[in-house]
Motif scaffolding. Structure first.
Motif, short mmCIF file in Angstrom:
data_model
loop_
_atom_site.label_atom_id
_atom_site.label_comp_id
_atom_site.label_asym_id
_atom_site.label_seq_id
_atom_site.Cartn_x
_atom_site.Cartn_y
_atom_site.Cartn_z
N VAL A 31 -2.12 61.50 50.64
CA VAL A 31 -2.51 60.40 49.81
C VAL A 31 -1.37 59.95 48.93
O VAL A 31 -0.57 60.93 48.49
N THR A 32 -1.23 58.56 48.86
CA THR A 32 -0.08 57.97 48.07
C THR A 32 -0.90 56.82 47.22
O THR A 32 -2.01 56.07 47.99
N VAL A 33 -0.57 56.84 45.96
CA VAL A 33 -1.50 56.16 45.12
C VAL A 33 -0.40 54.91 44.41
O VAL A 33 0.57 55.16 43.96
N LEU A 34 -1.00 53.65 44.63
CA LEU A 34 -0.15 52.41 44.30
C LEU A 34 -0.98 52.04 42.84
O LEU A 34 -2.07 51.83 42.96
N THR A 35 -0.23 52.21 41.63
CA THR A 35 -1.18 51.81 40.47
C THR A 35 0.06 51.31 39.39
O THR A 35 1.29 51.21 39.65
N GLY A 36 -0.65 51.15 38.16
CA GLY A 36 0.17 50.42 37.05
C GLY A 36 0.63 51.40 36.12
O GLY A 36 0.52 52.85 36.26
N GLN A 37 1.20 50.95 35.18
CA GLN A 37 1.72 52.00 34.12
C GLN A 37 0.41 52.21 33.16
O GLN A 37 -0.25 51.39 32.68
N PRO A 38 0.15 53.18 32.79
CA PRO A 38 -1.06 53.97 31.82
C PRO A 38 -0.92 53.08 30.57
O PRO A 38 -0.13 53.27 29.72
N ASN A 39 -2.01 52.54 30.45
CA ASN A 39 -2.30 51.72 29.03
C ASN A 39 -3.75 51.54 28.55
O ASN A 39 -4.05 51.01 27.66
N TYR A 40 -4.63 52.15 29.45
CA TYR A 40 -6.14 52.25 29.01
C TYR A 40 -6.51 53.54 28.69
O TYR A 40 -6.18 54.53 29.00
N PRO A 41 -7.57 53.49 27.36
CA PRO A 41 -8.08 52.45 26.84
C PRO A 41 -7.12 51.81 25.38
O PRO A 41 -7.57 50.88 24.84
N GLU A 42 -6.11 52.57 25.02
CA GLU A 42 -5.34 52.20 23.87
C GLU A 42 -4.97 50.95 23.80
O GLU A 42 -4.78 50.51 22.75
N GLY A 43 -4.57 50.41 25.04
CA GLY A 43 -3.89 48.93 24.91
C GLY A 43 -2.38 49.02 24.96
O GLY A 43 -1.67 48.07 25.11
N VAL A 44 -1.94 50.36 24.86
CA VAL A 44 -0.45 50.34 24.64
C VAL A 44 0.00 51.37 26.04
O VAL A 44 -0.60 52.40 26.08
N VAL A 45 1.32 51.29 26.32
CA VAL A 45 1.66 52.15 27.39
C VAL A 45 1.85 53.64 26.80
O VAL A 45 2.41 53.66 25.67
N ARG A 46 1.36 54.53 27.51
CA ARG A 46 1.31 55.67 27.09
C ARG A 46 2.76 56.35 26.94
O ARG A 46 3.73 56.04 27.53
N ALA A 47 3.03 57.47 26.08
CA ALA A 47 4.20 58.03 25.74
C ALA A 47 4.84 58.57 27.25
O ALA A 47 4.00 59.00 27.88
N GLY A 48 6.25 58.40 27.39
CA GLY A 48 6.76 58.79 28.62
C GLY A 48 6.81 57.66 29.78
O GLY A 48 7.20 58.10 30.78
N TYR A 49 6.19 56.73 29.43
CA TYR A 49 5.98 55.73 30.55
C TYR A 49 6.33 54.48 29.81
O TYR A 49 6.62 54.30 28.66
N SER A 50 6.84 53.48 30.62
CA SER A 50 7.40 52.14 30.21
C SER A 50 6.91 51.10 30.99
O SER A 50 6.56 51.15 32.30
N ALA A 51 6.37 49.84 30.29
CA ALA A 51 5.62 48.74 30.91
C ALA A 51 6.43 48.00 32.05
O ALA A 51 6.07 47.60 32.97
N THR A 52 7.83 48.22 31.96
CA THR A 52 8.71 47.35 32.97
C THR A 52 9.32 48.34 33.94
O THR A 52 10.01 48.04 34.65
N ALA A 53 8.79 49.45 33.89
CA ALA A 53 9.24 50.60 34.89
C ALA A 53 8.72 50.62 36.08
O ALA A 53 7.86 50.17 36.40
N VAL A 54 9.44 51.01 37.23
CA VAL A 54 9.15 51.23 38.42
C VAL A 54 9.68 52.89 38.98
O VAL A 54 10.72 52.99 38.71
#
Length: 419
Positions: A31-54
């Motif tokens: 399994v490979t998962v393609l997903t976004g940067q975690p920000n649900y449900p708080e609405g802000v990206v979680r610590a350790g991640y960045s909205a602009t990161a790949v």
């Protein structure tokens, strides 16, 4: 089988696809998962991640590929639209780069709203020569109208055309409710449509650890527990109205509303303004903490608004409730109520009927403990037969390997549903 799972939301966000992907991995899928940067449900990206990161990370043997997106923010419709659309674009562009040189046998889209996230999956599946299946969790464009986000007929019609295009570019459509089959089939063209329910979660099916101190200890009395998203479609105003009816006549009854969402502040304000001392709003807890909380409930409550779309939907919390082994009250119409009635797990009453909900609470409260325990056992047995996660993961793997395969555990084909 090499499987690509595309889902805007994934661990550490709490969504059912997390465990489904892990179980598919355990079934022998790569399994490979393609997903976004975690920000649900708080609405802000979680610590350790960045909205602009790949980037990529590993979890339980799976590879998680993350792409940039606009965080959803809080209470802004514009930010929410930007969040959805940015993932669609980013999954297509950065996803192609992320997955360069890799081949897949199948692509599975976990299609929570909006179903538009299936668009990059169509492109990736064609590029990789893979079969494409979309697991439809919400009906579009109906959900846009039901939630009030879009009401203009022409815009809804335009969205409907896009959805038909998406459905018809799949090899298989999975739907989370038997009633969804009738709604999706006319839009699917020649694409097969199969009922594949959301499974329960393994943690809820096991007895709560008696040595663990619960994150929330319920006050003695008759506790009616609602757990999950506190949104508009959950019709929580009806729950407050039922509490209002019972606060003097049944003072031992307590409604414990666990979770967070867009109606959270409104619930606090209304409870205070109406002096509903029999309503508790303890907030949101981590998924791992929920089994110990649900185990203390006398009754578990699931509710939805009165709407044609909601009557077709099976709330995912219902599987968790059945697995938890507690009696259930279903304050909703349609498919969810049907499951509670068929299983014998509890009582159902019409959606948005506060009087009927209050009566159902009193009826269960009047039963002897062993009668309520029998309901709980019947619900758990129904869960084991229809929603057991490992069995459904094995079935899902077979469907992805061979889309024309006949489903068995907890599933039903179009032909069977229409007879």
């Amino acid at each position: 089988m090499k499987l690509l799972v595309l889902s805007q939301h994934f661990w550490p966000e709490s969504f059912r696809i997390n465990e489904v992907a892990e179980l598919l991995q355990a079934e022998g899928c790569e399994v490979t998962v393609l997903t976004g940067q975690p920000n649900y449900p708080e609405g802000v990206v979680r610590a350790g991640y960045s909205a602009t990161a790949v980037g990529t990370e590993k979890l339980s043997g799976m590879t998680i590929c993350r792409v940039p997106l606009v965080p959803r923010g809080k209470g802004s419709a514009i930010r929410l639209v930007a969040n959805y659309l940015s993932f669609v674009v980013s999954a297509g562009l950065f996803g192609m780069w992320h997955l360069r040189g890799q081949r897949f046998d199948a692509v599975l889209v976990y299609a929570t709203s909006p179903v538009l996230q299936a668009i990059p999956a169509i492109w990736l599946a064609r590029l990789k020569g893979a079969r494409l299946a979309t697991w439809v969790q919400d009906l579009w464009p109906e959900s846009l109208s039901a939630t009030g986000y879009v009401r203009h007929p022409r815009l809804l019609s335009a969205v409907g055309k896009v959805v038909r295009w998406i459905y018809r570019h799949n090899d298989l459509l999975l739907v989370q409710s038997q009633a969804f089959v009738r709604a999706v089939t006319p839009m699917a063209g020649g694409t097969p449509v199969v009922y594949h329910p959301n499974p329960g979660e393994l943690a809820f099916a096991s007895p709560a650890d008696s040595t663990q101190i619960p994150a929330l200890t319920l006050t003695p009395g008759f506790n009616v527990v609602f757990a999950g998203n506190l949104g508009t479609v959950q019709a929580l105003g009806t729950v407050l109205d039922a509490a209002d009816r019972l606060r003097h006549t049944a003072p031992d009854v307590r409604f414990v509303i666990v979770g967070s969402g867009s109606r959270g502040n409104w619930l606090h304000e209304q409870s205070k303004a109406r002096d509903l001392h029999n309503v508790q709003l303890p907030g949101r807890f981590e998924p791992a903490q929920m089994p110990a909380i649900l185990a203390q409930a006398d009754v578990l409550l699931v509710s939805l608004a009165r709407d044609p779309l909601m009557s077709l939907t099976v709330p995912s919390k219902l599987q968790a409730y059945l697995a938890a082994g507690r009696p259930v009250i279903a304050s909703l119409d349609g498919e969810g109520a049907k499951i509670v009635d068929e299983s014998g797990a509890g009582l159902s009453c019409p959606a948005e009927d506060a009087g009927a909900l209050a009566t159902a609470v009193l009826q269960l409260r009047a039963l002897p403990p062993d009668a309520r325990q029998q309901m709980a056992q019947q619900g758990h047995a129904y869960y084991a037969q229809h929603f057991e996660p490992r069995a459904l993961a094995a079935q899902l793997k077979r469907l992805l390997e061979e889309p024309t395969a006949e489903p068995s555990v907890g599933l039903q084909t179009i032909k069977e549903d229409q007879t």
